[in-house]
Scaffold this motif. Sequence first.
Motif, short mmCIF file in Angstrom:
data_model
loop_
_atom_site.label_atom_id
_atom_site.label_comp_id
_atom_site.label_asym_id
_atom_site.label_seq_id
_atom_site.Cartn_x
_atom_site.Cartn_y
_atom_site.Cartn_z
N ARG A 8 13.79 29.35 -18.52
CA ARG A 8 13.95 28.05 -17.87
C ARG A 8 15.38 27.84 -17.35
O ARG A 8 15.74 26.75 -16.95
CB ARG A 8 13.59 26.94 -18.85
N ALA A 9 16.18 28.88 -17.35
CA ALA A 9 17.59 28.77 -16.95
C ALA A 9 17.76 28.38 -15.49
O ALA A 9 18.78 27.81 -15.10
CB ALA A 9 18.33 30.07 -17.23
N HIS A 10 16.78 28.68 -14.65
CA HIS A 10 16.87 28.38 -13.21
C HIS A 10 16.75 26.88 -12.91
O HIS A 10 17.17 26.43 -11.84
CB HIS A 10 15.80 29.15 -12.44
N ILE A 11 16.22 26.12 -13.81
CA ILE A 11 16.01 24.69 -13.56
C ILE A 11 17.36 23.99 -13.40
O ILE A 11 18.20 24.02 -14.28
CB ILE A 11 15.18 24.05 -14.70
N GLY A 12 17.53 23.38 -12.26
CA GLY A 12 18.76 22.65 -11.97
C GLY A 12 19.91 23.52 -11.48
O GLY A 12 20.98 23.01 -11.19
N THR A 13 19.69 24.84 -11.37
CA THR A 13 20.78 25.72 -10.92
C THR A 13 20.42 26.53 -9.69
O THR A 13 21.28 27.20 -9.13
CB THR A 13 21.18 26.70 -12.04
N THR A 14 19.17 26.50 -9.26
CA THR A 14 18.76 27.23 -8.06
C THR A 14 18.04 26.29 -7.11
O THR A 14 17.47 25.28 -7.52
CB THR A 14 17.82 28.40 -8.41
N LEU A 15 18.08 26.64 -5.83
CA LEU A 15 17.42 25.84 -4.81
C LEU A 15 16.16 26.57 -4.36
O LEU A 15 16.19 27.42 -3.49
CB LEU A 15 18.36 25.62 -3.62
N ARG A 16 15.04 26.28 -5.02
CA ARG A 16 13.78 26.92 -4.66
C ARG A 16 12.62 26.01 -5.08
O ARG A 16 12.80 25.07 -5.84
CB ARG A 16 13.65 28.28 -5.33
#
Length: 69
Positions: A8-16
Amino acid sequence: MRGRGTDRAHIGTTLRDPYINYAKMAEGYGMASEGPISDPTQLAAAYRRGIASVKRGEPYLIDVITQPR
């Protein structure tokens, strides 16, 4: 430290999901743009159009899709 999984590390840190269409955003501000471009063979022509626009004193945005690191 917080007990969260790396899945879940991508939540809030990537634009997709959905991806932002920067070309449409630029058009909304009255700026010439094109894209999103995902085929590298189309980049040279896009660069030529962009350079011609900038030489006329107009801003130009080229939205290019790249691979994430």
